[in-house]
Motif scaffolding. Structure first.
Motif, PDB file in Angstrom:
ATOM      1  N   UNK A  89       0.937  -1.182  -0.196  1.00  0.00           N
ATOM      2  CA  UNK A  89      -0.157  -0.043  -0.046  1.00  0.00           C
ATOM      3  C   UNK A  89       0.835   1.364  -0.015  1.00  0.00           C
ATOM      4  N   UNK A  90       0.553   2.134  -0.966  1.00  0.00           N
ATOM      5  CA  UNK A  90       1.299   3.447  -1.184  1.00  0.00           C
ATOM      6  C   UNK A  90       0.378   4.276   0.048  1.00  0.00           C
ATOM      7  N   UNK A  91       0.858   4.852   1.007  1.00  0.00           N
ATOM      8  CA  UNK A  91       0.243   5.617   1.870  1.00  0.00           C
ATOM      9  C   UNK A  91       1.010   6.842   2.488  1.00  0.00           C
ATOM     10  N   UNK A  92       0.193   7.949   2.810  1.00  0.00           N
ATOM     11  CA  UNK A  92       0.936   9.177   3.379  1.00  0.00           C
ATOM     12  C   UNK A  92       0.304   9.000   4.782  1.00  0.00           C
ATOM     13  N   UNK A  93       1.436   9.165   5.782  1.00  0.00           N
ATOM     14  CA  UNK A  93       1.125   9.172   7.270  1.00  0.00           C
ATOM     15  C   UNK A  93       1.497  10.753   7.717  1.00  0.00           C
ATOM     16  N   UNK A  94       0.244  11.570   7.911  1.00  0.00           N
ATOM     17  CA  UNK A  94       0.582  12.673   8.465  1.00  0.00           C
ATOM     18  C   UNK A  94       0.574  12.577  10.158  1.00  0.00           C
ATOM     19  N   UNK A  95       1.494  13.452  10.807  1.00  0.00           N
ATOM     20  CA  UNK A  95       1.496  13.349  12.141  1.00  0.00           C
ATOM     21  C   UNK A  95       1.504  15.025  12.759  1.00  0.00           C
ATOM     22  N   UNK A 101       1.621  22.682  13.188  1.00  0.00           N
ATOM     23  CA  UNK A 101       2.824  22.042  12.568  1.00  0.00           C
ATOM     24  C   UNK A 101       2.516  20.546  12.485  1.00  0.00           C
ATOM     25  N   UNK A 102       2.986  19.837  11.331  1.00  0.00           N
ATOM     26  CA  UNK A 102       2.940  18.657  11.240  1.00  0.00           C
ATOM     27  C   UNK A 102       3.861  17.945  10.071  1.00  0.00           C
ATOM     28  N   UNK A 103       4.181  16.715  10.015  1.00  0.00           N
ATOM     29  CA  UNK A 103       5.209  15.921   9.307  1.00  0.00           C
ATOM     30  C   UNK A 103       4.279  15.032   8.309  1.00  0.00           C
ATOM     31  N   UNK A 104       4.819  14.859   7.040  1.00  0.00           N
ATOM     32  CA  UNK A 104       3.998  13.838   6.255  1.00  0.00           C
ATOM     33  C   UNK A 104       5.145  12.844   5.721  1.00  0.00           C
ATOM     34  N   UNK A 105       4.887  11.587   5.829  1.00  0.00           N
ATOM     35  CA  UNK A 105       5.644  10.513   5.584  1.00  0.00           C
ATOM     36  C   UNK A 105       4.956   9.403   4.505  1.00  0.00           C
ATOM     37  N   UNK A 124       7.588  -0.988   6.313  1.00  0.00           N
ATOM     38  CA  UNK A 124       7.608   0.150   5.852  1.00  0.00           C
ATOM     39  C   UNK A 124       8.507   0.892   5.089  1.00  0.00           C
ATOM     40  N   UNK A 125       8.664   1.159   4.120  1.00  0.00           N
ATOM     41  CA  UNK A 125       9.659   1.635   3.267  1.00  0.00           C
ATOM     42  C   UNK A 125       9.468   3.168   3.131  1.00  0.00           C
ATOM     43  N   UNK A 126      10.172   3.926   3.998  1.00  0.00           N
ATOM     44  CA  UNK A 126      10.098   5.453   4.020  1.00  0.00           C
ATOM     45  C   UNK A 126      11.650   5.961   4.177  1.00  0.00           C
ATOM     46  N   UNK A 127      11.583   7.215   3.889  1.00  0.00           N
ATOM     47  CA  UNK A 127      13.063   8.018   3.994  1.00  0.00           C
ATOM     48  C   UNK A 127      13.295   8.801   5.468  1.00  0.00           C
ATOM     49  N   UNK A 132      13.441  13.471   9.247  1.00  0.00           N
ATOM     50  CA  UNK A 132      14.505  14.494  10.132  1.00  0.00           C
ATOM     51  C   UNK A 132      14.486  15.846   9.593  1.00  0.00           C
ATOM     52  N   UNK A 133      14.669  15.802   8.171  1.00  0.00           N
ATOM     53  CA  UNK A 133      14.665  17.040   7.664  1.00  0.00           C
ATOM     54  C   UNK A 133      13.380  18.012   7.825  1.00  0.00           C
ATOM     55  N   UNK A 134      12.340  17.444   7.874  1.00  0.00           N
ATOM     56  CA  UNK A 134      11.057  18.063   7.979  1.00  0.00           C
ATOM     57  C   UNK A 134      11.150  18.334   9.394  1.00  0.00           C
ATOM     58  N   UNK A 135      11.544  17.718  10.327  1.00  0.00           N
ATOM     59  CA  UNK A 135      11.600  17.942  11.715  1.00  0.00           C
ATOM     60  C   UNK A 135      12.457  18.964  12.045  1.00  0.00           C
ATOM     61  N   UNK A 136      13.461  19.266  11.413  1.00  0.00           N
ATOM     62  CA  UNK A 136      14.286  20.133  11.542  1.00  0.00           C
ATOM     63  C   UNK A 136      13.975  21.387  11.140  1.00  0.00           C
ATOM     64  N   UNK A 137      13.196  21.556   9.873  1.00  0.00           N
ATOM     65  CA  UNK A 137      12.745  22.874   9.337  1.00  0.00           C
ATOM     66  C   UNK A 137      11.509  23.272  10.306  1.00  0.00           C
TER      67      UNK A 137
END
Length: 139
Positions: A89-95, A101-105, A124-127, A132-137
Motif C-alpha cells: 500500500x502506498x500511503x501517507x502518514x501525517x503526524x 505543525x505537521x510532518x508527512x511521511x 514500511x519503506x520510507x526515507x 528528520x529534515x522535515x522536523x528540523x525545518x
C-alpha cells in the motif's frame, strides 16, 4: 480477488483505523505472536540493528515509542495485492505536532498475513533522513 476480501488488505485497513484511533490493544491484536515490524526498513535510530521489531513485546514497545505518542492521519493512496497473503500500500502518514505543525511521511508498506489474517510481517519503506529534515525545518 476483491480488495475487501483480501486478508492482508483487511489487516492494513484495520491497522490504519486502530493507529489513528490510538487503540493500542486492537492494533496489537492484529499481529501474530512471532511477527516482525520493520518501520522504516533498514537501520535507523528506531531500529539500530535493522532487523525489525520482533515479537509482540518488541512490537508493543514500537507502539509505545512511535505510534502511541503520535497524532496520525494515514491516507492510503493505492493498494496492490500480490498473492494470497501479501498487500502493498502506498500511503501517507501525517503526524499532527500541534500549533499548525505537521510532518508527512510518504511510504510503501508491505503487509504479509497468515491464513487467519494475522500480520506476520509489516515492512514500511520510507526515507528517515527526509523525515528528520522535515522536523528540523519545523524547529
Amino acid at each position: 480477488m476483491a480488495e475487501q476480501e483480501h486478508l492482508a488488505v483487511a489487516a492494513n485497513m484495520k491497522s490504519i483505523e486502530y493507529a489513528m484511533a490510538g487503540d493500542k490493544a486492537a492494533w496489537l491484536a492484529l499481529y501474530a505472536d512471532d511477527a516482525v515490524v520493520c518501520d522504516p526498513v533498514g537501520v535507523s535510530p528506531m531500529d539500530p540493528t535493522g532487523q525489525g521489531h520482533r515479537g509482540k513485546a518488541a512490537i508493543e514497545q514500537f507502539w509505545d515509542t512511535v505510534i502511541g505518542p503520535a497524532t496520525l492521519h494515514i491516507t492510503p493512496q493505492r493498494r496492490w495485492i500480490s498473492g494470497a497473503h501479501t498487500c502493498c500500500v502506498h500511503q501517507v502518514a501525517r503526524n499532527d505536532l500541534g500549533d499548525g505543525k505537521f510532518t508527512d511521511c510518504d511510504m510503501l508498506a508491505v503487509y504479509t498475513v497468515n491464513e487467519e489474517g494475522l500480520i506476520t510481517a509489516m515492512s514500511a519503506h520510507w526515507d528517515f533522513d527526509a523525515m528528520m529534515a522535515q522536523l528540523s525545518a519545523l524547529a
